[in-house]
Design an enzyme around this catalytic site. Structure first.
Site, PDB file in Angstrom:
ATOM      1  N   GLN A 135      -4.858  -1.426   9.355  1.00  0.00           N
ATOM      2  CA  GLN A 135      -4.840  -2.774   8.791  1.00  0.00           C
ATOM      3  C   GLN A 135      -5.515  -3.767   9.748  1.00  0.00           C
ATOM      4  O   GLN A 135      -5.221  -3.786  10.946  1.00  0.00           O
ATOM      5  CB  GLN A 135      -3.389  -3.201   8.494  1.00  0.00           C
ATOM      6  CG  GLN A 135      -3.245  -4.529   7.787  1.00  0.00           C
ATOM      7  CD  GLN A 135      -3.834  -4.540   6.365  1.00  0.00           C
ATOM      8  OE1 GLN A 135      -3.838  -3.529   5.678  1.00  0.00           O
ATOM      9  NE2 GLN A 135      -4.332  -5.685   5.946  1.00  0.00           N
ATOM     10  N   LYS A 176       0.845  -1.208   0.000  1.00  0.00           N
ATOM     11  CA  LYS A 176       0.000   0.000   0.000  1.00  0.00           C
ATOM     12  C   LYS A 176       0.875   1.250   0.000  1.00  0.00           C
ATOM     13  O   LYS A 176       0.626   2.211  -0.737  1.00  0.00           O
ATOM     14  CB  LYS A 176      -0.939  -0.008   1.211  1.00  0.00           C
ATOM     15  CG  LYS A 176      -2.084  -0.996   1.067  1.00  0.00           C
ATOM     16  CD  LYS A 176      -2.863  -1.236   2.357  1.00  0.00           C
ATOM     17  CE  LYS A 176      -3.900  -2.340   2.125  1.00  0.00           C
ATOM     18  NZ  LYS A 176      -4.632  -2.764   3.315  1.00  0.00           N
ATOM     19  N   ASP A 194     -11.198   3.061   3.823  1.00  0.00           N
ATOM     20  CA  ASP A 194     -11.481   1.625   3.792  1.00  0.00           C
ATOM     21  C   ASP A 194     -12.976   1.369   3.617  1.00  0.00           C
ATOM     22  O   ASP A 194     -13.379   0.248   3.287  1.00  0.00           O
ATOM     23  CB  ASP A 194     -11.050   0.988   5.123  1.00  0.00           C
ATOM     24  CG  ASP A 194      -9.839   0.101   4.991  1.00  0.00           C
ATOM     25  OD1 ASP A 194      -9.617  -0.450   3.898  1.00  0.00           O
ATOM     26  OD2 ASP A 194      -9.120  -0.043   6.003  1.00  0.00           O
TER      27      ASP A 194
HETATM   28  N1  GUN Z   1      -7.439  -6.767   5.985  1.00  0.00           N
HETATM   29  C1  GUN Z   1      -7.850  -7.504   4.926  1.00  0.00           C
HETATM   30  N2  GUN Z   1      -8.395  -6.724   3.978  1.00  0.00           N
HETATM   31  C2  GUN Z   1      -8.335  -5.465   4.441  1.00  0.00           C
HETATM   32  C3  GUN Z   1      -8.735  -4.214   3.901  1.00  0.00           C
HETATM   33  O1  GUN Z   1      -9.294  -4.088   2.801  1.00  0.00           O
HETATM   34  N3  GUN Z   1      -8.484  -3.140   4.703  1.00  0.00           N
HETATM   35  C4  GUN Z   1      -7.908  -3.236   5.919  1.00  0.00           C
HETATM   36  N4  GUN Z   1      -7.729  -2.126   6.620  1.00  0.00           N
HETATM   37  N5  GUN Z   1      -7.535  -4.386   6.448  1.00  0.00           N
HETATM   38  C5  GUN Z   1      -7.740  -5.489   5.702  1.00  0.00           C
END
Ligand code: GUN
Length: 296
Positions: A97, A53, A120
């Site tokens: 995350q 990311k 998100d």
């Molecule tokens: N963990 C698995 N997929 C995601 C996501 O799309 N965003 C976040 N923040 N954590 C995740």
């Protein structure tokens, strides 16, 4: 029939170059879109997602603030950090995350993120806006699936879609997006899950099957009809001594079998995966654009 591949890497690259241009335009107006990324603990899969990311932000000229916190970080410390980013005008998106360590209440953390920086799309305010069809930050993985389908020319209006998996991150939001009365929806959607009586009975009549169960071989050849479109959201690590890392990634779909029957299919890796990060960039750029509009 042998399925054509939906190349998620290519679709993601196309979208990222569109976004790079938007970032350049925003920078010319004095605003650099900024994303705060917060990782608590050292789960290897989460670590590699977060690194990807941050790299993706840099690649299109965005700013990212990286926070890698120890597994012992308290809930209060995490909430204080989120509050600081909520108030920081250089930050347009905040990503915590998931999953978080057990001693931290995930719901409390998601509620702490300002909905206007919730790139998100996990805050209940954004979830609610999405469900009633208002402007909202859409969650990245399901939004990426919709973009992959649209950009591959798949007709959604009137299509029978069967989603296998009912998670808050993929299954539930994707079902909501696809039933919206809009050009990106208008599908008829069934969501199957662990208590569904006969999943194959549902998937066999689907024009589009989306596998998001988190288990290899959840969707096999005899479960799909000829000419179906099959989207594989799964990312599962399976041991493989022949690989340097000791594992390889597989999806939820038996790719080899299903690709002999489907019309279109996403591979793993290289299908949905690259789209998730792309939609995160998309939301952060959108948030910066909204911030400029509300300032002036
Ligand atoms: N963990 C698995 N997929 C995601 C996501 O799309 N965003 C976040 N923040 N954590 C995740």
């Amino acid at each position: 029939m042998t399925a054509a591949i939906i190349d998620g890497k290519q679709v993601a690259a196309d979208m990222r170059s569109e976004l790079k241009e938007k970032v350049a335009r925003l920078k010319a107006r004095g605003v650099t879109p900024g994303l705060a990324v917060i990782l608590v603990g050292d789960d290897p899969a989460s670590r590699s997602y977060v690194t990807a990311k941050e790299k993706a932000c840099a690649d299109i000229g965005m700013h990212s603030a990286d926070n890698r916190l120890g597994a012992e970080t308290s809930e209060a410390e995490l909430l204080a950090l989120i509050d600081a980013y909520n108030a920081d005008p250089a930050i347009h998106g905040i990503l915590v995350q998931l999953p978080l360590p057990d001693h931290i209440d995930e719901d409390k953390v998601l509620l702490a993120v300002d909905p206007d920086k919730d790139v998100d799309g996990f805050h209940p305010v954004n979830v609610g806006r999405m469900v009633v069809g208002q402007d909202a930050f859409l969650p990245c993985t399901p939004h990426g699936v919709v973009q992959l389908l649209l950009r591959s020319g798949v007709e959604l209006s009137g299509a029978e879609v069967v989603i296998v998996g009912r998670s808050n991150i993929v299954g539930k939001p994707l079902a909501n997006m696809l039933i919206q009365k809009s050009d990106t929806g208008n599908a008829t959607v069934t969501v199957c899950h662990t208590r569904t009586k006969n999943i194959a009975e549902h998937t066999r009549r689907a024009d589009i099957v989306v596998a998001a169960a988190g288990r290899p071989n959840t969707v096999t050849a005899e479960m799909v009809k000829d000419g179906a479109v099959v989207i594989d959201v799964g990312v599962n690590r399976v041991e493989d001594a022949s690989k340097k890392k000791g594992y390889r990634l597989v999806g939820d779909v038996d790719f080899e079998g299903v690709s002999k029957k489907a019309r279109l299919i996403t591979p793993v890796p290289g299908g949905v995966g690259p789209m998730t990060i792309t939609m995160l960039l998309y939301n952060t750029v959108l948030s910066a654009e909204i911030a400029i509009c509300t300032e002036s």
